[in-house]
Scaffold this active site. Structure first.
Site, mmCIF file in Angstrom:
data_model
loop_
_atom_site.group_PDB
_atom_site.id
_atom_site.type_symbol
_atom_site.label_atom_id
_atom_site.label_comp_id
_atom_site.label_asym_id
_atom_site.label_seq_id
_atom_site.Cartn_x
_atom_site.Cartn_y
_atom_site.Cartn_z
ATOM 1 N N GLY A 251 2.121 0.846 -5.402
ATOM 2 C CA GLY A 251 3.258 1.029 -5.976
ATOM 3 C C GLY A 251 4.211 0.045 -6.912
ATOM 4 O O GLY A 251 4.787 0.248 -7.782
ATOM 5 N N SER B 259 1.735 5.389 -4.907
ATOM 6 C CA SER B 259 1.050 4.231 -3.981
ATOM 7 C C SER B 259 -0.117 4.924 -3.067
ATOM 8 O O SER B 259 0.309 5.783 -2.286
ATOM 9 C CB SER B 259 1.903 3.391 -3.196
ATOM 10 N N HIS C 64 -1.527 3.761 -0.352
ATOM 11 C CA HIS C 64 -1.318 3.737 1.199
ATOM 12 C C HIS C 64 -0.184 4.366 1.797
ATOM 13 O O HIS C 64 -0.160 4.554 2.917
ATOM 14 C CB HIS C 64 -1.344 2.167 1.759
ATOM 15 N N CYS D 231 15.280 -7.859 7.517
ATOM 16 C CA CYS D 231 15.538 -9.383 7.918
ATOM 17 C C CYS D 231 15.246 -10.278 6.915
ATOM 18 O O CYS D 231 14.028 -10.516 6.658
ATOM 19 C CB CYS D 231 14.623 -9.480 9.247
HETATM 20 N N1 PLP Z 1 8.546 2.127 -4.061
HETATM 21 C C1 PLP Z 1 8.819 2.635 -2.892
HETATM 22 C C2 PLP Z 1 9.828 3.755 -2.635
HETATM 23 C C3 PLP Z 1 8.188 2.110 -1.720
HETATM 24 O O1 PLP Z 1 8.395 2.977 -0.669
HETATM 25 C C4 PLP Z 1 7.379 1.211 -1.697
HETATM 26 C C5 PLP Z 1 6.657 0.673 -0.475
HETATM 27 O O2 PLP Z 1 7.040 0.772 0.434
HETATM 28 C C6 PLP Z 1 6.653 0.629 -2.876
HETATM 29 C C7 PLP Z 1 7.623 1.125 -4.092
HETATM 30 C C8 PLP Z 1 5.917 -0.447 -2.961
HETATM 31 O O3 PLP Z 1 4.438 0.193 -2.953
HETATM 32 P P1 PLP Z 1 3.131 -0.945 -2.650
HETATM 33 O O4 PLP Z 1 3.234 -1.210 -1.115
HETATM 34 O O5 PLP Z 1 2.058 0.040 -2.852
HETATM 35 O O6 PLP Z 1 3.354 -2.064 -3.480
#
Ligand code: PLP
Length: 389
Positions: A70, A199, A201, A325
């Site tokens: 992502g 993304s 995962h 945090c």
């Molecule tokens: N965008 C959103 C809304 C997310 O929740 C996340 C991950 O928590 C990301 C982007 C980033 O994705 P990645 O962990 O695959 O880099």
């Protein structure tokens, strides 16, 4: 008993997906760019995966670019668009105050490089007002980036309406759909978006794989330069096992989308209803109806969220805080603060995010644990306040 209620952070890999990934790691090591049979086998595997991703989005396979996740998809969308738009004197970027850091920090870094930026606010439900976007749009606006659903509260934005406004002023539209793909129907045509990030995962595929959907005709400056991979949009030998994992995860998500969404919404409502009924001084944060089915964010008055997270973890329950945090200081969540919540309420917020393996028994177990844990923490906080006063 270990209960995982943090699926917005990451999801366990679906065993069928893990099997497929392992088979490719072991048996299909070819480079998809090689002309020989080994390469062509890998290429055909990647092509199938691309079709599976495209099918879940209602898009064309050639419009899907595989990335490392992502964060990279967001970076490619925003930096890639900004690079080309600058040449057309469109140096204004618009986003919202509740985006994931992958978007917010990218926009801020472009601001430091000279782009003009506007960060839109949200209302107390966490929703962007289309009127605010209409007012912010200008002749030099190049790109508007608004997330589909928020990772902390699950609120879904009116993407099609926002995208239409951006298009009326000649700007491109990007949506970070990392928290919606695989959870609710995501159709690139009805969302009217030009760019969409996802993304692996977050939908039961492995980490390190994601995709950016790019509408046909939209051009981006590649952010990784090198070979002509991914039709010149992202250089680097493809992560073939990752692509297979993401493709299969998309296909499996598509097959159970409606039933799983209903099942998760029922479980989420059971959890939320149970907590509100059994634990006093609790409140749900964010829009209660227009949200992804697996997420609830609840403030527990008089309880430090970090302490509650640790107490639940000791009892085998994994959740997350609405606060991040950073460098040793507890910063209230930027999302909850953008919604106008008091620092106190933002610091008391816990995110519960459900997924494929969760059952009603698990939910009931968590609801059963919480009253005593919260009561104990409140008593400690109260005693601490009295001592330090
Ligand atoms: N965008 C959103 C809304 C997310 O929740 C996340 C991950 O928590 C990301 C982007 C980033 O994705 P990645 O962990 O695959 O880099």
């Amino acid at each position: 008993m270990r209960i995982y209620l943090d699926h917005n952070a990451t999801t366990p890999v679906d065993p069928a997906v893990a099997d497929a990934v392992c088979r490719v790691v072991t048996h299909a090591f070819g480079n998809p760019s090689s002309a020989h049979a080994f390469g062509q086998q890998a290429k055909s595997i990647v092509d199938t995966a691309r079709s599976q991703v495209a099918a879940l989005l209602g898009g064309r396979p050639t419009d899907v670019v595989f990335t490392s996740g992502g964060t990279e998809s967001d970076n490619l969308a925003i930096r890639g668009a900004a690079e080309l738009l600058a040449a057309r004197d469109r140096r204004h970027l618009i986003t919202t105050g509740i985006e994931h850091e992958a978007v917010l920090h990218t926009v801020r870094s472009l601001e430091r490089l000279g782009w003009r930026t506007t960060i839109l606010g949200v209302d107390e439900r966490g929703i962007v007002d289309p009127e605010a976007l209409r007012e912010a749009l200008a002749d030099d606006t190049g790109l508007v980036s608004v997330m589909h659903a928020n990772n902390e509260i699950g609120t879904i934005q009116p993407i099609a309406e926002l995208a239409a406004l951006a298009h009326q002023r000649g700007a491109l539209f990007h949506t970070d759909a990392v928290q919606t793909v695989g959870k609710i129907p995501v159709d690139v045509a009805s969302l009217e978006t030009d760019l969409l990030s996802l993304s692996g995962h977050k939908l039961n595929a492995p980490k390190g794989i994601g995709a950016l959907w790019i509408k046909r005709g939209v051009r981006l400056g590649p952010q990784l330069t090198g070979g002509r991979h991914e039709r010149g949009r992202r250089a680097g030998t493809e992560n073939v096992p990752g692509c297979v994992g993401l493709g299969l995860a998309c296909e499996r998500a598509a097959a159970k989308l409606a039933t799983e969404a209903t099942r998760l919404a029922d479980l989420r409502d059971r959890l939320e209803g149970g907590i509100l009924a059994r634990v006093s001084r609790t409140a749900v944060n964010g829009e209660p109806t227009t949200r992804v089915p697996n997420t609830t964010n609840i403030s527990f008055d008089g309880v430090e969220a970090e302490s509650l997270l640790i107490a639940l973890d000791l009892d085998g329950v994994a959740v997350s805080t609405g606060s991040a945090c950073s460098s040793g200081t507890l910063e209230p969540s930027h999302v909850l603060r953008a919604m106008g919540l008091s620092p106190h309420r933002a610091q008391n917020a816990i995110r519960f995010s459900l997924g494929a393996g969760n059952t009603a028994e698990e939910i009931d177990h968590v609801v059963g644990l919480l009253p005593a844990i919260v009561e104990k923490l409140r008593a400690l906080t109260h005693a601490g306040t009295r001592t330090s006063a």
